[in-house]
Design a protein around this motif. Structure first.
Motif, PDB file in Angstrom:
ATOM      1  N   ASP A  13      52.769  90.789  54.708  1.00 60.10           N
ATOM      2  CA  ASP A  13      52.115  89.382  54.878  1.00 60.10           C
ATOM      3  C   ASP A  13      52.937  88.542  54.330  1.00 60.10           C
ATOM      4  N   GLY A  14      54.583  89.068  53.683  1.00 56.30           N
ATOM      5  CA  GLY A  14      54.219  88.438  52.948  1.00 56.30           C
ATOM      6  C   GLY A  14      53.764  87.475  51.346  1.00 56.30           C
ATOM      7  N   SER A  15      52.946  88.113  50.643  1.00 59.36           N
ATOM      8  CA  SER A  15      52.205  87.873  49.195  1.00 59.36           C
ATOM      9  C   SER A  15      52.677  89.029  48.568  1.00 59.36           C
ATOM     10  N   LEU A  16      53.355  87.932  47.356  1.00 57.21           N
ATOM     11  CA  LEU A  16      54.288  88.665  46.362  1.00 57.21           C
ATOM     12  C   LEU A  16      53.470  89.499  45.316  1.00 57.21           C
ATOM     13  N   LEU A  17      54.029  90.932  45.485  1.00 57.69           N
ATOM     14  CA  LEU A  17      53.394  91.968  44.298  1.00 57.69           C
ATOM     15  C   LEU A  17      54.425  92.039  43.170  1.00 57.69           C
ATOM     16  N   ILE A  18      54.085  91.771  42.020  1.00 60.72           N
ATOM     17  CA  ILE A  18      54.436  91.653  41.036  1.00 60.72           C
ATOM     18  C   ILE A  18      53.651  93.303  40.004  1.00 60.72           C
ATOM     19  N   SER A  19      54.888  93.857  39.033  1.00 58.28           N
ATOM     20  CA  SER A  19      54.520  94.653  38.630  1.00 58.28           C
ATOM     21  C   SER A  19      55.398  95.504  37.471  1.00 58.28           C
ATOM     22  N   GLY A  20      55.288  96.215  36.750  1.00 60.95           N
ATOM     23  CA  GLY A  20      56.226  95.972  35.385  1.00 60.95           C
ATOM     24  C   GLY A  20      55.238  96.374  34.324  1.00 60.95           C
ATOM     25  N   ILE A  21      56.381  97.172  33.663  1.00 56.55           N
ATOM     26  CA  ILE A  21      55.580  97.090  32.060  1.00 56.55           C
ATOM     27  C   ILE A  21      56.798  96.396  31.033  1.00 56.55           C
ATOM     28  N   LEU A  22      56.067  95.749  29.938  1.00 61.09           N
ATOM     29  CA  LEU A  22      55.902  94.637  29.097  1.00 61.09           C
ATOM     30  C   LEU A  22      55.477  95.090  27.313  1.00 61.09           C
ATOM     31  N   ASP A  23      56.842  94.261  26.938  1.00 64.76           N
ATOM     32  CA  ASP A  23      55.459  94.744  25.656  1.00 64.76           C
ATOM     33  C   ASP A  23      54.257  93.519  25.094  1.00 64.76           C
ATOM     34  N   SER A  24      54.052  93.427  23.997  1.00 66.67           N
ATOM     35  CA  SER A  24      52.975  92.988  23.941  1.00 66.67           C
ATOM     36  C   SER A  24      53.476  91.608  23.832  1.00 66.67           C
ATOM     37  N   ILE A  25      54.770  90.719  23.628  1.00 67.53           N
ATOM     38  CA  ILE A  25      54.936  89.573  23.323  1.00 67.53           C
ATOM     39  C   ILE A  25      55.468  89.224  24.430  1.00 67.53           C
ATOM     40  N   GLY A  26      56.220  90.002  25.435  1.00 67.67           N
ATOM     41  CA  GLY A  26      57.032  89.521  26.247  1.00 67.67           C
ATOM     42  C   GLY A  26      55.047  89.632  27.716  1.00 67.67           C
ATOM     43  N   GLY A  27      54.271  90.333  27.543  1.00 67.01           N
ATOM     44  CA  GLY A  27      53.069  90.369  27.828  1.00 67.01           C
ATOM     45  C   GLY A  27      52.263  88.708  27.850  1.00 67.01           C
ATOM     46  N   ALA A  28      52.883  88.544  26.542  1.00 64.87           N
ATOM     47  CA  ALA A  28      51.389  87.415  26.292  1.00 64.87           C
ATOM     48  C   ALA A  28      52.092  85.939  27.587  1.00 64.87           C
ATOM     49  N   ALA A  29      53.659  86.374  26.902  1.00 69.36           N
ATOM     50  CA  ALA A  29      54.517  85.062  28.006  1.00 69.36           C
ATOM     51  C   ALA A  29      54.054  84.688  29.059  1.00 69.36           C
ATOM     52  N   LEU A  30      54.686  86.309  29.803  1.00 71.85           N
ATOM     53  CA  LEU A  30      53.460  85.986  30.999  1.00 71.85           C
ATOM     54  C   LEU A  30      52.310  85.777  30.903  1.00 71.85           C
ATOM     55  N   ARG A  31      51.884  86.161  30.556  1.00 72.88           N
ATOM     56  CA  ARG A  31      49.953  85.719  30.707  1.00 72.88           C
ATOM     57  C   ARG A  31      50.153  84.383  30.641  1.00 72.88           C
ATOM     58  N   SER A  32      50.583  83.879  29.747  1.00 66.13           N
ATOM     59  CA  SER A  32      50.394  82.654  29.031  1.00 66.13           C
ATOM     60  C   SER A  32      51.294  81.530  30.602  1.00 66.13           C
ATOM     61  N   ALA A  33      51.919  81.819  31.222  1.00 68.31           N
ATOM     62  CA  ALA A  33      52.573  81.274  31.859  1.00 68.31           C
ATOM     63  C   ALA A  33      51.567  81.183  33.111  1.00 68.31           C
ATOM     64  N   LEU A  34      51.780  82.647  33.504  1.00 67.71           N
ATOM     65  CA  LEU A  34      50.477  82.455  34.277  1.00 67.71           C
ATOM     66  C   LEU A  34      48.811  81.789  34.162  1.00 67.71           C
ATOM     67  N   GLU A  35      48.647  81.848  33.371  1.00 68.07           N
ATOM     68  CA  GLU A  35      46.873  81.332  33.563  1.00 68.07           C
ATOM     69  C   GLU A  35      47.518  79.227  32.924  1.00 68.07           C
ATOM     70  N   GLN A  74      60.238 101.813  23.458  1.00 67.29           N
ATOM     71  CA  GLN A  74      59.768 100.821  24.417  1.00 67.29           C
ATOM     72  C   GLN A  74      60.007 100.064  24.763  1.00 67.29           C
ATOM     73  N   VAL A  75      60.600  99.078  24.102  1.00 65.94           N
ATOM     74  CA  VAL A  75      61.430  97.867  24.409  1.00 65.94           C
ATOM     75  C   VAL A  75      62.821  97.465  25.463  1.00 65.94           C
ATOM     76  N   GLU A  76      63.231  98.781  25.605  1.00 66.70           N
ATOM     77  CA  GLU A  76      64.376  99.196  26.628  1.00 66.70           C
ATOM     78  C   GLU A  76      63.509  99.703  27.868  1.00 66.70           C
ATOM     79  N   GLN A  77      62.180  99.946  27.481  1.00 67.42           N
ATOM     80  CA  GLN A  77      61.840 100.187  29.093  1.00 67.42           C
ATOM     81  C   GLN A  77      60.593  99.360  29.623  1.00 67.42           C
ATOM     82  N   ARG A  78      61.238  98.125  29.312  1.00 66.55           N
ATOM     83  CA  ARG A  78      60.135  96.934  29.988  1.00 66.55           C
ATOM     84  C   ARG A  78      61.444  96.827  31.097  1.00 66.55           C
ATOM     85  N   GLU A  79      60.294  95.980  32.858  1.00 64.76           N
ATOM     86  CA  GLU A  79      60.341  95.591  32.960  1.00 64.76           C
ATOM     87  C   GLU A  79      59.522  94.458  34.060  1.00 64.76           C
TER      88      GLU A  79
END
Length: 193
Positions: free
Chosen positions: A171-193, A158-163
Protein backbone atom coordinates in the motif's frame (compact mmCIF):
# COMPACT_ATOMS: atom_id res chain seq x y z
CA UNK A 1 -7.88 -12.46 30.19
CA UNK A 2 -10.52 -15.01 30.98
CA UNK A 3 -14.06 -14.42 29.79
CA UNK A 4 -15.31 -14.96 33.35
CA UNK A 5 -13.03 -12.30 34.78
CA UNK A 6 -15.70 -9.64 34.54
CA UNK A 7 -18.13 -11.83 36.48
CA UNK A 8 -15.87 -12.90 39.35
CA UNK A 9 -13.32 -10.99 41.39
CA UNK A 10 -9.70 -12.11 41.23
CA UNK A 11 -8.90 -14.98 43.56
CA UNK A 12 -6.06 -12.83 44.87
CA UNK A 13 -8.38 -10.00 45.89
CA UNK A 14 -9.27 -11.90 49.07
CA UNK A 15 -5.66 -12.36 50.14
CA UNK A 16 -3.73 -10.11 52.46
CA UNK A 17 -0.54 -8.54 51.10
CA UNK A 18 1.57 -11.12 52.95
CA UNK A 19 -0.55 -14.02 51.66
CA UNK A 20 -0.33 -12.69 48.12
CA UNK A 21 3.46 -12.37 48.32
CA UNK A 22 3.78 -15.93 49.63
CA UNK A 23 1.49 -17.20 46.87
CA UNK A 24 3.44 -15.36 44.18
CA UNK A 25 6.79 -16.73 45.43
CA UNK A 26 5.37 -20.25 45.53
CA UNK A 27 3.84 -19.98 42.07
CA UNK A 28 7.08 -18.63 40.59
CA UNK A 29 9.03 -21.49 42.18
CA UNK A 30 6.63 -24.03 40.66
CA UNK A 31 7.06 -22.37 37.27
CA UNK A 32 10.86 -22.51 37.68
CA UNK A 33 10.63 -26.24 38.45
CA UNK A 34 8.48 -26.76 35.37
CA UNK A 35 11.01 -24.78 33.32
CA UNK A 36 13.76 -27.10 34.57
CA UNK A 37 11.72 -30.15 33.59
CA UNK A 38 11.01 -28.64 30.18
CA UNK A 39 14.71 -27.81 29.74
CA UNK A 40 15.65 -31.46 30.33
CA UNK A 41 13.07 -32.53 27.75
CA UNK A 42 14.22 -29.83 25.30
CA UNK A 43 17.83 -30.98 25.50
CA UNK A 44 16.80 -34.59 24.93
CA UNK A 45 14.56 -33.53 22.03
CA UNK A 46 17.41 -31.52 20.48
CA UNK A 47 19.60 -34.64 20.53
CA UNK A 48 17.09 -36.57 18.43
CA UNK A 49 15.89 -36.17 14.83
CA UNK A 50 12.13 -35.97 15.43
CA UNK A 51 12.18 -32.24 14.67
CA UNK A 52 13.76 -32.98 11.27
CA UNK A 53 11.19 -35.67 10.56
CA UNK A 54 8.51 -33.04 11.27
CA UNK A 55 10.03 -30.73 8.65
CA UNK A 56 11.60 -28.21 11.03
CA UNK A 57 15.02 -26.67 10.50
CA UNK A 58 16.09 -27.39 14.11
CA UNK A 59 14.76 -28.46 17.47
CA UNK A 60 14.50 -24.79 18.42
CA UNK A 61 12.51 -24.08 15.27
CA UNK A 62 10.14 -26.95 16.09
CA UNK A 63 9.66 -25.67 19.67
CA UNK A 64 8.94 -22.16 18.40
CA UNK A 65 5.90 -23.34 16.50
CA UNK A 66 4.75 -26.34 18.50
CA UNK A 67 5.38 -25.06 22.02
CA UNK A 68 4.49 -21.44 21.19
CA UNK A 69 7.86 -20.03 22.24
CA UNK A 70 10.24 -17.39 21.00
CA UNK A 71 13.46 -18.71 19.50
CA UNK A 72 15.41 -17.21 22.42
CA UNK A 73 13.26 -18.98 25.03
CA UNK A 74 13.54 -22.28 23.15
CA UNK A 75 17.33 -21.90 22.81
CA UNK A 76 17.60 -21.08 26.52
CA UNK A 77 15.67 -24.26 27.37
CA UNK A 78 18.03 -26.37 25.28
CA UNK A 79 21.09 -24.63 26.76
CA UNK A 80 19.92 -25.14 30.35
CA UNK A 81 18.95 -28.76 29.71
CA UNK A 82 22.28 -29.56 28.09
CA UNK A 83 24.23 -27.83 30.87
CA UNK A 84 22.40 -29.09 33.98
CA UNK A 85 24.87 -31.92 34.52
CA UNK A 86 27.76 -29.39 34.51
CA UNK A 87 26.07 -27.18 37.11
CA UNK A 88 24.68 -29.59 39.71
CA UNK A 89 25.04 -27.16 42.63
CA UNK A 90 23.24 -24.42 40.72
CA UNK A 91 20.48 -26.80 39.68
CA UNK A 92 20.06 -27.83 43.32
CA UNK A 93 20.02 -24.16 44.33
CA UNK A 94 17.09 -23.63 41.95
CA UNK A 95 15.24 -26.56 43.55
CA UNK A 96 15.99 -25.05 46.97
CA UNK A 97 14.63 -21.60 45.94
CA UNK A 98 18.03 -19.96 46.30
CA UNK A 99 18.13 -18.91 42.62
CA UNK A 100 15.60 -18.88 39.84
CA UNK A 101 15.45 -20.40 36.39
CA UNK A 102 16.62 -17.09 34.89
CA UNK A 103 19.84 -17.42 36.87
CA UNK A 104 20.34 -20.90 35.39
CA UNK A 105 19.93 -19.51 31.88
CA UNK A 106 22.79 -17.07 32.49
CA UNK A 107 24.90 -19.82 34.08
CA UNK A 108 24.26 -22.22 31.19
CA UNK A 109 25.12 -19.62 28.55
CA UNK A 110 28.29 -18.72 30.44
CA UNK A 111 29.34 -22.35 30.91
CA UNK A 112 28.92 -22.97 27.18
CA UNK A 113 30.86 -19.85 26.26
CA UNK A 114 33.91 -20.31 28.48
CA UNK A 115 34.19 -24.11 28.50
CA UNK A 116 36.76 -25.46 30.96
CA UNK A 117 37.34 -22.02 32.50
CA UNK A 118 33.84 -22.11 34.01
CA UNK A 119 33.79 -21.88 37.83
CA UNK A 120 30.30 -22.82 39.04
CA UNK A 121 30.97 -22.09 42.73
CA UNK A 122 32.08 -18.50 42.15
CA UNK A 123 29.20 -17.69 39.85
CA UNK A 124 26.59 -19.48 41.96
CA UNK A 125 27.50 -17.29 44.91
CA UNK A 126 26.98 -14.21 42.72
CA UNK A 127 23.66 -15.65 41.50
CA UNK A 128 22.44 -16.04 45.08
CA UNK A 129 23.34 -12.41 45.83
CA UNK A 130 21.93 -10.73 42.71
CA UNK A 131 18.78 -10.37 40.67
CA UNK A 132 18.66 -12.29 37.37
CA UNK A 133 19.14 -9.06 35.39
CA UNK A 134 22.22 -7.97 37.29
CA UNK A 135 23.55 -11.54 37.27
CA UNK A 136 23.30 -11.57 33.46
CA UNK A 137 25.74 -8.64 33.34
CA UNK A 138 28.01 -10.28 35.93
CA UNK A 139 28.15 -13.33 33.66
CA UNK A 140 29.03 -11.12 30.68
CA UNK A 141 31.93 -9.65 32.66
CA UNK A 142 32.97 -13.16 33.70
CA UNK A 143 32.94 -14.31 30.07
CA UNK A 144 35.08 -11.35 29.07
CA UNK A 145 37.59 -12.04 31.86
CA UNK A 146 37.70 -15.79 31.18
CA UNK A 147 38.04 -15.49 27.40
CA UNK A 148 38.87 -11.94 26.26
CA UNK A 149 39.58 -12.99 22.67
CA UNK A 150 36.41 -15.05 22.37
CA UNK A 151 34.32 -12.29 23.91
CA UNK A 152 35.84 -9.71 21.57
CA UNK A 153 35.13 -12.00 18.60
CA UNK A 154 31.46 -12.25 19.65
CA UNK A 155 31.23 -8.47 19.95
CA UNK A 156 32.86 -8.04 16.54
CA UNK A 157 30.43 -10.53 15.00
CA UNK A 158 27.49 -8.61 16.46
CA UNK A 159 28.79 -5.40 14.90
CA UNK A 160 29.38 -7.10 11.55
CA UNK A 161 25.83 -8.51 11.52
CA UNK A 162 24.24 -5.07 11.84
CA UNK A 163 21.83 -4.22 9.10
CA UNK A 164 18.92 -1.92 8.40
CA UNK A 165 16.42 -2.72 5.68
CA UNK A 166 13.89 -0.33 4.22
CA UNK A 167 11.23 -1.60 1.86
CA UNK A 168 7.86 -0.50 0.59
CA UNK A 169 4.70 -2.37 1.53
CA UNK A 170 2.01 -3.06 -1.08
CA UNK A 171 0.00 0.00 0.00
CA UNK A 172 3.06 2.28 -0.16
CA UNK A 173 3.85 2.17 3.56
CA UNK A 174 7.49 2.09 4.55
CA UNK A 175 8.64 -1.10 6.26
CA UNK A 176 11.74 -0.78 8.46
CA UNK A 177 13.50 -3.83 9.86
CA UNK A 178 16.98 -4.75 10.94
CA UNK A 179 19.46 -5.51 13.67
CA UNK A 180 21.53 -2.73 15.19
CA UNK A 181 24.06 -2.66 17.98
CA UNK A 182 23.19 -0.61 21.07
CA UNK A 183 24.88 2.55 19.79
CA UNK A 184 23.31 2.34 16.33
CA UNK A 185 19.94 1.48 17.84
CA UNK A 186 20.09 4.46 20.18
CA UNK A 187 21.05 6.77 17.30
CA UNK A 188 18.16 5.52 15.14
CA UNK A 189 15.69 5.79 18.03
CA UNK A 190 16.80 9.37 18.72
CA UNK A 191 16.46 10.29 15.05
CA UNK A 192 12.98 8.77 14.83
CA UNK A 193 11.75 10.39 18.03
Amino acid sequence: MLATQDLQPSSASFLSDDELMVRMRSTRHLIDLQELSFAEDAAEFASRNAWDDEGSASAIDWMRFNCHMTSGAAANSVAVGETMSRVPESTQAAFDREVGYSHLVALARTARAVGDRFDEKALLEKARENSPGKFHFICNHYRHAADPKGYAAEQTEQVEQRELRLSTWMDGSLLISGILDSIGGAALRSALE
